[in-house]
Design a protein around this motif. Structure first.
Motif, short mmCIF file in Angstrom:
data_model
loop_
_atom_site.label_atom_id
_atom_site.label_comp_id
_atom_site.label_asym_id
_atom_site.label_seq_id
_atom_site.Cartn_x
_atom_site.Cartn_y
_atom_site.Cartn_z
N ARG A 108 0.73 -1.18 -0.01
CA ARG A 108 -0.04 -0.01 0.01
C ARG A 108 0.87 1.34 0.14
O ARG A 108 0.65 2.09 -0.68
CB ARG A 108 -0.81 0.10 1.50
N PHE A 109 1.98 1.16 0.86
CA PHE A 109 2.95 2.39 1.06
C PHE A 109 3.41 2.76 -0.37
O PHE A 109 3.57 3.72 -0.73
CB PHE A 109 3.87 1.90 2.01
N GLY A 110 3.85 1.50 -0.99
CA GLY A 110 4.75 1.49 -2.27
C GLY A 110 3.77 2.36 -3.32
O GLY A 110 4.01 3.32 -4.24
N VAL A 111 2.53 1.66 -3.36
CA VAL A 111 1.57 2.24 -4.27
C VAL A 111 1.24 3.72 -4.05
O VAL A 111 1.20 4.60 -5.08
CB VAL A 111 0.28 1.36 -4.67
N GLY A 112 1.08 4.13 -2.82
CA GLY A 112 0.75 5.33 -2.43
C GLY A 112 1.87 6.50 -2.90
O GLY A 112 1.41 7.38 -3.41
N LEU A 113 3.16 5.88 -2.65
CA LEU A 113 4.17 6.86 -3.14
C LEU A 113 4.32 6.85 -4.68
O LEU A 113 4.59 8.17 -4.99
CB LEU A 113 5.53 6.25 -2.78
N ILE A 114 4.01 5.84 -5.37
CA ILE A 114 4.03 6.22 -6.74
C ILE A 114 2.86 7.13 -7.03
O ILE A 114 2.85 7.82 -8.07
CB ILE A 114 3.65 4.62 -7.45
N VAL A 115 1.65 6.86 -6.70
CA VAL A 115 0.48 7.85 -6.89
C VAL A 115 1.01 9.26 -6.58
O VAL A 115 0.60 10.16 -7.36
CB VAL A 115 -0.79 7.34 -6.18
#
Lengths: 324, 256
Positions: free
Chosen positions: A14-21
């Motif tokens: 979730r953190f990784g996807v959040g950072l990409i967004v």
């Protein structure tokens, strides 16, 4: 369980996807904001040029520089077991700056000399700080930081000396550059920093598990199977390369390597296999946003991006020092 | 397993250990005894290659120790050092799993098996449900047991323990020695232990090595090494020697 639990897998995903967004949003915001208002579906030729030749390379360079500096900071902190280790504070950035400046003076025409000599300067500064900080009793937090301060101020004085030999017109742009400035961004600089950032992220990730052990203690790491000397050379060299090409392109943007890994660790813990890649993403976001502020806060005039990052970073440094 | 032949260790020009030889066999517990500064820790550090020897040879499973990689050594020899400090907030689970480093690919993650071993070792060390605690929040004794759990998690056949009981209460001291003994008996492992507790040495050692000024002063079964004369010579103390009525081993009482 911290390392393998499904809960952590989900939360780090979730953190990784959040950072990409967030990175995409930050890039979009940066493209839209600027002293020249752009209306995207009716661009004049001149505005086209502003967007593609000036603003976009600058924004993208900000992202790669941010990623590079955060990668260098995160890995140096684990290697040196010191949450305060940071390329700028250790004098590594100034070493790179001196290399860049010497390249500029002696090989002004050559675009390849600058990053190469910046890398050399960063490597030498790293070596100097490490040798000074190392003692028979090991290396404590304060000793490392003091060695960094000494190397930084020594190199600063040489830089000032060299700057004073320049003519007045160049002086202002150099002063800005020394503080960390993205306004001279070029496409080539972006490509080079992108390649080095991607390679650096891969190399450092390959050392992440060894760094987890180094973080506990050098003797422990050695006893439990880490080739300590090899890991140290790989991490120092990679960090010097990351800092070198970043500084050659954009000067010494300070504190990125301190702030970003710290925030990442607060969110997902200190496992370097997560901290290293996530720091790269978060570093890109941070510098893109900081540079957007630098460009727009007192538009049409500009601030060096390093002034913004230091404004956030210095108080955090004091907080971390006190907590230590 | 581990064969030490005439090794000497120097710090600069100063000799810390000289002409030491012994052979550690599978299943045995050796205890190193000696006064402060006798060279015990130095000797132990040299045995996994952490300190270079200036003379002599160390053979590990038939091969010179310098011909192994760090990872290969870490799979065969594990260590409990005197001090372990952590500056970063590492969890107990992460700490114990670092003992599995030598078994994995450097790039990779721990496997389910690594995790199972780590949790099992924690439980054996009386640390069930400690896995999510931070190392910085543990007491000295708890940390010491986590360090033991990490050493056991390596599954190494040779254990080098430097004052492993220093911070432990009585119950956990005997737990530690029972765990080490069990490891040696059931897994054909062996251990070299530094301690200052002569009675623990007497109870658990198969062989005692008595060090004085970097040299072996006496070596052999506890009963033959723990004599009035030897202890007087090495520690400069008067002792009363009798027999523990339950274990039938030598019992040492200092006379003040």
């Amino acid at each position: 369980m911290k390392v393998l639990s499904p809960k952590l897998q989900v939360s780090s995903l979730r953190f990784g996807v959040g950072l990409i967004v967030l990175l995409v949003i930050a890039l979009a915001v940066a493209v839209f904001l600027g002293s020249e208002k752009l209306r995207f579906f009716e661009l004049t030729d001149e505005q086209n040029a502003i967007l593609f030749d000036i603003r976009l390379p600058r924004i993208l360079l900000g992202a790669t520089v941010g990623a590079s500096l955060a990668l260098a900071g995160a890995s140096l902190q684990s290697l040196l077991r010191n949450p305060l280790a940071e390329p700028y504070l250790l004098g590594v950035s100034n070493g790179a700056a001196l290399g860049t400046m010497l390249a500029f003076i002696f090989f002004a025409a050559s675009e390849t000399a600058r990053p190469l000599m910046a890398f050399a300067g960063a490597s030498l500064a790293t070596l100097a700080v490490y040798q000074m900080a190392k003692s028979r009793a090991g290396m404590n937090v304060e000793r490392l930081i003091l060695s960094g301060v000494i190397v930084t101020t020594f190199l600063s004085s040489i830089l000032v000396l060299l700057t004073s030999l320049l003519d007045a017109a160049k002086l202002r742009s150099f002063t800005f550059w020394l503080l960390g400035d993205l306004s001279q961004a070029t496409k080539n600089a972006f490509y080079l920093t992108l390649i080095v950032a991607v390679l650096g992220a891969i190399v450092l990730s390959s050392q992440a598990r060894a760094l987890n052990l180094m973080m506990i203690g050098e003797r422990d790491a050695f006893d439990f199977g880490v080739e300590v000397g090899r890991t140290r050379v790989i991490v120092f060299t990679t960090a010097a390369a990351l800092v070198g090409v970043s500084v050659a392109a954009s000067g010494s943007v300070g504190y990125v390597g301190l702030i970003v890994p710290h925030l990442v660790r607060l969110t997902i813990g200190s496992d370097n296999r997560l901290v290293i890649p996530f720091s790269a993403l978060a570093g890109a976001i941070f510098v893109v946003l900081a540079d957007t502020i630098a460009r727009t806060a007192i538009a049409p005039r500009e601030l060096p991006v390093g002034a913004i990052t230091a404004l956030v970073g210095a108080p955090l440094f004091i907080y971390l020092l006190r907590k230590n | 397993m581990l064969q030490v032949e005439n090794i000497s260790i120097n710090y600069g020009v100063c000799a810390v250990a000289a002409d030491i030889s012994f052979a550690l066999e599978a299943g045995k517990i050796f205890v190193l005894l000696g006064a402060n500064g006798a060279g015990k820790t130095t000797l132990l550090k040299s045995l996994n290659g952490a300190l270079p020897v200036s003379a002599g040879e160390i053979w590990l499973d038939g091969k010179l120790i310098e011909n192994y990689s760090r990872q290969e050594i870490a799979r065969k020899i594990t260590v409990i050092a005197q001090e372990t400090e952590t500056k970063f907030p590492v969890s107990v689970a992460e700490f114990v799993l670092s003992g599995r480093f030598a078994h994995g690919a450097a790039f990779g993650w721990e496997t389910e098996r690594d995790l199972r071993i780590a949790l099992d070792c924690l439980e054996r060390c009386d640390l069930k449900n400690y896995e999510n605690r931070s190392m910085n929040q543990l007491s000295g004794g708890e940390r010491q047991r986590v360090v033991l759990a990490r050493a056991l998690a390596t599954e190494a056949k040779i254990l080098l323990l430097d004052e492993p009981t220093a911070n432990l209460d009585l119950a956990h001291q005997s737990l530690l020695f029972r765990l080490i003994k069990e490891r040696c008996e059931t897994n054909a492992a062996s251990a070299i232990v530094i301690t200052h507790d002569l009675n623990l040495a007497s109870e658990f050692a198969d062989e005692i090595i008595l060090l004085k000024d970097g040299r072996i002063s006496a070596k052999g079964e506890p009963r033959t090494v723990l004599t009035k004369e030897n202890l007087q010579k090495v520690f400069d103390v008067n002792v009363l020697l009798d027999e523990n009525p339950i274990s039938k081993k030598s019992r040492v009482t200092t006379i003040y």
